[in-house]
Design a protein around this motif. Structure first.
Motif, PDB file in Angstrom:
ATOM      1  N   ILE A 100     -62.771 -83.084 111.024  1.00  0.00           N
ATOM      2  CA  ILE A 100     -63.603 -82.003 111.048  1.00  0.00           C
ATOM      3  C   ILE A 100     -64.439 -81.699 112.183  1.00  0.00           C
ATOM      4  O   ILE A 100     -65.496 -82.423 110.924  1.00  0.00           O
ATOM      5  CB  ILE A 100     -62.827 -80.807 110.311  1.00  0.00           C
ATOM      6  N   THR A 101     -64.870 -81.380 112.758  1.00  0.00           N
ATOM      7  CA  THR A 101     -66.681 -81.457 113.572  1.00  0.00           C
ATOM      8  C   THR A 101     -65.724 -79.844 114.108  1.00  0.00           C
ATOM      9  O   THR A 101     -64.961 -79.562 114.209  1.00  0.00           O
ATOM     10  CB  THR A 101     -66.407 -82.557 114.832  1.00  0.00           C
ATOM     11  N   ASP A 161     -59.931 -74.582 119.602  1.00  0.00           N
ATOM     12  CA  ASP A 161     -59.900 -75.432 118.552  1.00  0.00           C
ATOM     13  C   ASP A 161     -59.120 -76.561 119.690  1.00  0.00           C
ATOM     14  O   ASP A 161     -58.676 -76.398 120.613  1.00  0.00           O
ATOM     15  CB  ASP A 161     -59.144 -75.270 117.892  1.00  0.00           C
ATOM     16  N   SER A 167     -55.774 -74.183 114.964  1.00  0.00           N
ATOM     17  CA  SER A 167     -55.655 -75.224 114.689  1.00  0.00           C
ATOM     18  C   SER A 167     -54.134 -75.661 114.092  1.00  0.00           C
ATOM     19  O   SER A 167     -53.590 -77.034 114.927  1.00  0.00           O
ATOM     20  CB  SER A 167     -56.484 -75.679 113.449  1.00  0.00           C
ATOM     21  N   GLU A 190     -60.544 -81.304 104.600  1.00  0.00           N
ATOM     22  CA  GLU A 190     -60.079 -82.414 105.214  1.00  0.00           C
ATOM     23  C   GLU A 190     -59.025 -83.013 104.805  1.00  0.00           C
ATOM     24  O   GLU A 190     -58.231 -83.595 104.918  1.00  0.00           O
ATOM     25  CB  GLU A 190     -60.711 -83.516 105.901  1.00  0.00           C
ATOM     26  N   SER A 248     -67.361 -76.694 110.875  1.00  0.00           N
ATOM     27  CA  SER A 248     -66.284 -77.650 109.700  1.00  0.00           C
ATOM     28  C   SER A 248     -66.999 -78.114 108.302  1.00  0.00           C
ATOM     29  O   SER A 248     -65.886 -78.916 107.585  1.00  0.00           O
ATOM     30  CB  SER A 248     -66.664 -78.770 110.693  1.00  0.00           C
ATOM     31  N   ASP A 302     -61.640 -80.481 116.161  1.00  0.00           N
ATOM     32  CA  ASP A 302     -63.324 -80.235 116.798  1.00  0.00           C
ATOM     33  C   ASP A 302     -62.957 -78.778 116.910  1.00  0.00           C
ATOM     34  O   ASP A 302     -62.297 -78.101 117.933  1.00  0.00           O
ATOM     35  CB  ASP A 302     -63.300 -80.336 118.438  1.00  0.00           C
ATOM     36  N   LYS A 303     -63.711 -78.454 115.139  1.00  0.00           N
ATOM     37  CA  LYS A 303     -63.257 -76.635 115.894  1.00  0.00           C
ATOM     38  C   LYS A 303     -64.221 -75.963 116.812  1.00  0.00           C
ATOM     39  O   LYS A 303     -65.652 -76.122 116.514  1.00  0.00           O
ATOM     40  CB  LYS A 303     -63.660 -76.694 113.883  1.00  0.00           C
TER      41      LYS A 303
END
Length: 295
Positions: free
Chosen positions: A43-44, A29, A91, A53, A48, A76-77
């Motif tokens: 979050i992308t 991540d 994260s 959020e 996601s 960014d996952k």
């Protein structure tokens, strides 16, 4: 703005339930933070759409609150949720490192472990450190009530992730409440063998030490095709195979020369079971890395 890359992890390693963990070279991540009056999260990336959020429901929000470090946080996952590869831990670890630096809190990586673990409690219901510890510290970690012991290691592994999911809570529900003494003795012996293998960077000892007759058999029933994938990996040269964390990811330890064959065999076995999958050929590696000013 500060940026942190935090790696996926594999917890338990068979014989080390709720204690052992390793950092994986991939996936990872990436979390970016900027100071703000209040915490917001965007979050992308992988999965996601399934991650809240709302800071009150997100592991990263819990970390920001614990550090009293409000920020605009972008995640960014690279580690898919419900994968068994420590998605929420990556994260949380990244946010802990980033916010600690952003607000000059001065906490060590070891001191950040319980803070990141509190974020994990939002997902699993309990504050476990077996994923956040390796994501923060790297290598092989042993997390107990007395703290975390870390060993640098460079063991080749294949992490195979099927396109299915297993809830962490569901995986915990199948954990036996009792165990036969002989199974406990065997598991302790395997855990000791695995630990020695990590200190020696010995894939054969690590693989041998992953055997577990208490928790792992109960969790394999939640993963379609597990037994066939395990047998295929062993036939292709893996020294040990087990469920990664709560699953459905499967971790195979091997020698570097066998990685490609092991990865292909695992994917083919899942395919034969009607399950799509992908495999990461990687190693036990470093923990979260902080980047300043784009460096």
């Amino acid at each position: 703005m500060l940026t942190v890359r935090a790696p996926a992890t594999s917890a338990n390693l068979g014989s080390g339930f709720d204690v052992f963990g390793v950092a994986l070279g991939a996936p990872a991540d990436v979390v970016r933070v900027e100071r703000a009056p209040e915490t917001t999260i965007s979050i992308t990336g992988a999965g996601s759409q399934y991650i809240p959020e709302d800071p009150a429901q997100n592991t990263v929000g819990a970390v920001a609150e614990a550090l009293d470090a409000p920020a605009r946080i972008r995640i960014d996952k690279g580690v898919r949720p419900s994968s068994g590869l420590g998605s929420s831990a990556a994260s949380a670890a990244a946010a802990a490192v980033a916010l600690n630096a952003l607000y000059d809190r001065g906490l060590s990586r070891n001191e950040l472990v319980p803070i990141a673990a509190e974020g994990e409690a939002l997902v699993s219901g309990e504050a476990h450190a077996d994923n956040v510890a390796p994501s923060l510290l790297g290598g092989f970690t042993i997390a107990t009530g007395d703290g975390v012991t870390q060993v640098d290691a460079a063991i080749p592994v294949v992490a195979c992730l099927p396109e299915t999911s297993v809830s962490t809570r569901d995986a915990r529900d199948v954990v036996p409440k009792t165990a036969a003494l002989e199974d406990v003795v065997d598991t302790v012996g395997h855990a000791a063998t695995l630990t020695v293998g990590m200190t020696r960077d010995d894939p054969d000892l690590v693989g041998k030490g992953m055997d577990d007759e208490i928790v792992t058999p109960e969790r394999t029933a939640l993963i379609d095709g597990y037994e066939a994938v395990r047998e295929a990996a062993l036939e292709a040269g893996a020294t040990g195979v087990t469920v990664s964390g709560a699953g459905p990811g499967i971790l195979a330890v091997c020698h570097e020369l066998d990685q490609r064959a092991v990865a292909g065999a695992m994917i083919d076995a899942f395919d034969a079971a009607g399950v799509e999958s992908r495999a990461y050929q990687t190693t036990v590696g470093e923990g979260a890395r902080l980047y300043r000013d784009g460096s």
